[in-house]
Each structure stands twice: as structure tokens, then as C-alpha cells.
Design a protein around this motif. Structure first.
Motif, PDB file in Angstrom:
ATOM      1  N   ARG A  13       0.825  -1.225   0.000  1.00 45.16           N
ATOM      2  CA  ARG A  13       0.000   0.000   0.000  1.00 45.16           C
ATOM      3  C   ARG A  13       0.852   1.264   0.000  1.00 45.16           C
ATOM      4  O   ARG A  13       0.316   2.365  -0.118  1.00 45.16           O
ATOM      5  CB  ARG A  13      -0.910   0.017   1.242  1.00 45.16           C
ATOM      6  N   VAL A  56      -9.583   4.897   3.966  1.00 43.22           N
ATOM      7  CA  VAL A  56      -8.631   5.132   2.877  1.00 43.22           C
ATOM      8  C   VAL A  56      -7.205   5.295   3.406  1.00 43.22           C
ATOM      9  O   VAL A  56      -6.992   5.627   4.571  1.00 43.22           O
ATOM     10  CB  VAL A  56      -9.011   6.411   2.088  1.00 43.22           C
ATOM     11  N   SER A  68       2.975   8.351   4.983  1.00 48.05           N
ATOM     12  CA  SER A  68       1.697   7.777   4.567  1.00 48.05           C
ATOM     13  C   SER A  68       1.024   7.178   5.789  1.00 48.05           C
ATOM     14  O   SER A  68       1.681   6.858   6.783  1.00 48.05           O
ATOM     15  CB  SER A  68       1.888   6.687   3.512  1.00 48.05           C
ATOM     16  N   ASP A 114     -11.361  14.132 -10.809  1.00 53.33           N
ATOM     17  CA  ASP A 114     -10.712  13.565  -9.625  1.00 53.33           C
ATOM     18  C   ASP A 114     -11.477  13.798  -8.328  1.00 53.33           C
ATOM     19  O   ASP A 114     -11.143  13.205  -7.298  1.00 53.33           O
ATOM     20  CB  ASP A 114      -9.278  14.099  -9.501  1.00 53.33           C
ATOM     21  N   ARG A 156     -14.590   9.482  -5.668  1.00 50.42           N
ATOM     22  CA  ARG A 156     -13.177   9.557  -5.300  1.00 50.42           C
ATOM     23  C   ARG A 156     -12.839  10.683  -4.328  1.00 50.42           C
ATOM     24  O   ARG A 156     -11.672  10.877  -3.985  1.00 50.42           O
ATOM     25  CB  ARG A 156     -12.325   9.705  -6.560  1.00 50.42           C
ATOM     26  N   HIS A 173      -6.523   9.643  -3.340  1.00 47.04           N
ATOM     27  CA  HIS A 173      -5.666   9.128  -4.405  1.00 47.04           C
ATOM     28  C   HIS A 173      -4.648  10.157  -4.880  1.00 47.04           C
ATOM     29  O   HIS A 173      -3.801   9.832  -5.714  1.00 47.04           O
ATOM     30  CB  HIS A 173      -6.494   8.595  -5.581  1.00 47.04           C
ATOM     31  N   ASP A 214       0.088  12.799  -8.225  1.00 45.40           N
ATOM     32  CA  ASP A 214      -0.196  11.369  -8.063  1.00 45.40           C
ATOM     33  C   ASP A 214       0.935  10.723  -7.255  1.00 45.40           C
ATOM     34  O   ASP A 214       2.072  10.664  -7.714  1.00 45.40           O
ATOM     35  CB  ASP A 214      -0.304  10.716  -9.446  1.00 45.40           C
ATOM     36  N   TRP A 245       1.597   7.617  -6.671  1.00 49.72           N
ATOM     37  CA  TRP A 245       2.132   6.383  -7.279  1.00 49.72           C
ATOM     38  C   TRP A 245       3.077   6.705  -8.426  1.00 49.72           C
ATOM     39  O   TRP A 245       3.884   5.873  -8.833  1.00 49.72           O
ATOM     40  CB  TRP A 245       0.985   5.480  -7.732  1.00 49.72           C
TER      41      TRP A 245
END
Ligand SMILES: Nc1nc2c(c(=O)[nH]1)N[C@H]1C(S)=C(S)[C@@H](COP(=O)(O)O)O[C@H]1N2
Ligand SMILES: [Mo]
Length: 199
Positions: free
Chosen positions: A18, A74, A83, A124, A129, A155, A189, A191
Motif C-alpha cells: 500500500r 482510505v 503515509s 478527480d 473519489r 488518491h 499522483d 504512485w
């Protein structure tokens, strides 16, 4: 706005899938604010959606509480590399606030009491979301974490999740918000590690 609060002291590495690249799992819940915590009384609190044509929808605190409430759980990711997994919130889906709106907007500016802003593509904060949340971990959202209510866009990096929100201004083109104008990535983002301009 000046003076970043110290925020966090303890965090550790994790192999947890994660965890996005370059992040660490935080213990506790750091507070990151670019300025003082504004006092936002509930009896004058309103939330306003402003469309590109100037049309507005506005809710008082009581009206907002009467809307359908959701309980998202979340993971959240701050650009300063912490995080936090499985955070639990309660609030109103942005979809509920935008329901039935026929808009030409492509982007939105999330606007806060105190002057903070954050820009996001409209997509978004649509489609399940994003939420305007007013409870964290089963309790009213503490002022230092954005109470009475904050944006939650899990996200994207957590600077997009504006604390002390007062409204959403819809836009026909992208504009930069507070951190985006100071060198943070326009989209953010976690990721793709979109931390700063050029990432
Ligand atoms: N109004 C406002 N919202 C804000 C900020 C801020 O300074 N002012 N900081 C952002 C940043 S950089 C992060 S990481 C998160 C921190 O939320 P927290 O203090 O609840 O951890 O809030 C975001 N929302
Ligand atoms: Mo942040």
C-alpha cells in the motif's frame, strides 16, 4: 501564510504494497499546516459550489449534515513522505454536492477558510473519489486536522485535501492553487511520485 508546523517525529520503512514509492508509514497522525488554524464557527459555516457561470449552491452546517453521509476508509500520502493506512472518515461525497449539475467545467479550485486553495481536475473529485469529511476515527474532525470540515482526495498527495474547506469553485481551465504556485506538482499522483514541477 508562513511557518510550517513541525508535523511528525516518528516514521519507519515498510515493505507494505500500500506504500507508494519514496514514502514511509507514519505513526500517529502528523499535522501539516502552512499557517495558523482558523476558527470556523458552525453557526456561520457554509459550503458553496460555484459554477463557471456564477451559479451557486450553498449548504449551512445543518443542511450539510442532512445530506447522505458516507464512511470512507482510505490510505493517505503526504508529499513530505509520510503515509497512513486505513484512516476512517465520515462525510458527504462530492458527487452528492454536484448531483444534477450540468457544467462546462473541467477543473475545480478547492477553497478554504484562511485562504488556502488547491486545484484538481473535476474528474478527480467526481465518481466516488472525494468527500467533504467532518469526522475522523469516529469523532468530530479536530480543528488542527481541518475541522469543522475538510476535503478528502486520498488518491492524490494530501496537500490536495484542503482543510477548513468553504467551497469548490468550478473552472473551465486549470489554475494553480497555493502549493501548486510554489513548486508543487499540478496533479500530485503519489504512485507516480509527482511531487514537484517537472516530476
Ligand atoms: N487549509 C489548508 N489545508 C491543508 C494544508 C494547509 O496548510 N491549509 N496543508 C495540506 C498538506 S501539505 C497536508 S499534508 C495535509 C495535512 O493534513 P493533516 O494536518 O490533517 O495531517 O493538509 C493539507 N491541507
Ligand atoms: Mo503535505
Amino acid at each position: 501564510m508562513s511557518g510550517l508546523s513541525p508535523g511528525f517525529k516518528r516514521f519507519h520503512r515498510s515493505d507494505d504494497p500500500r506504500l507508494p514509492p519514496g514514502q514511509f508509514e507514519a505513526d500517529g497522525f502528523p499535522v501539516l499546516s502552512a499557517g495558523p488554524t482558523p476558527a470556523v464557527p458552525l453557526d456561520t459555516w457554509t459550503f458553496t459550489v460555484t459554477d463557471t457561470n456564477g451559479g451557486q449552491r450553498r449548504w449551512t452546517w445543518a443542511e450539510f449534515q442532512a445530506l447522505p453521509q458516507e464512511k470512507p476508509t482510505v490510505d493517505i500520502h503526504c508529499v513530505t513522505r509520510w503515509s497512513k493506512f486505513g484512516t476512517t472518515w465520515r462525510g458527504v461525497s462530492v458527487d452528492t454536492l454536484l448531483a444534477g449539475l450540468d457544467t462546462s467545467a473541467t477543473h475545480a479550485m478547492v477553497e478554504s477558510y484562511g485562504g488556502y486553495t488547491a486545484n484538481v481536475p473535476l474528474a478527480d473529485i467526481s465518481n466516488g473519489r472525494a468527500w467533504i469529511v467532518h469526522e475522523y476515527d469516529g469523532q468530530p474532525l479536530p480543528p488542527e486536522h481541518g475541522g469543522p470540515a475538510r476535503m478528502l482526495i486520498p488518491h492524490l498527495y494530501f496537500w490536495k485535501s484542503a482543510k477548513w474547506v468553504r467551497g469548490i469553485r468550478l473552472m473551465e481551465r486549470d489554475e494553480q492553487g497555493f502549493w501548486e504556485s510554489l513548486g508543487y506538482h499540478d496533479y500530485g499522483d503519489p504512485w507516480r511520485e509527482q511531487r514537484y514541477w517537472g516530476d
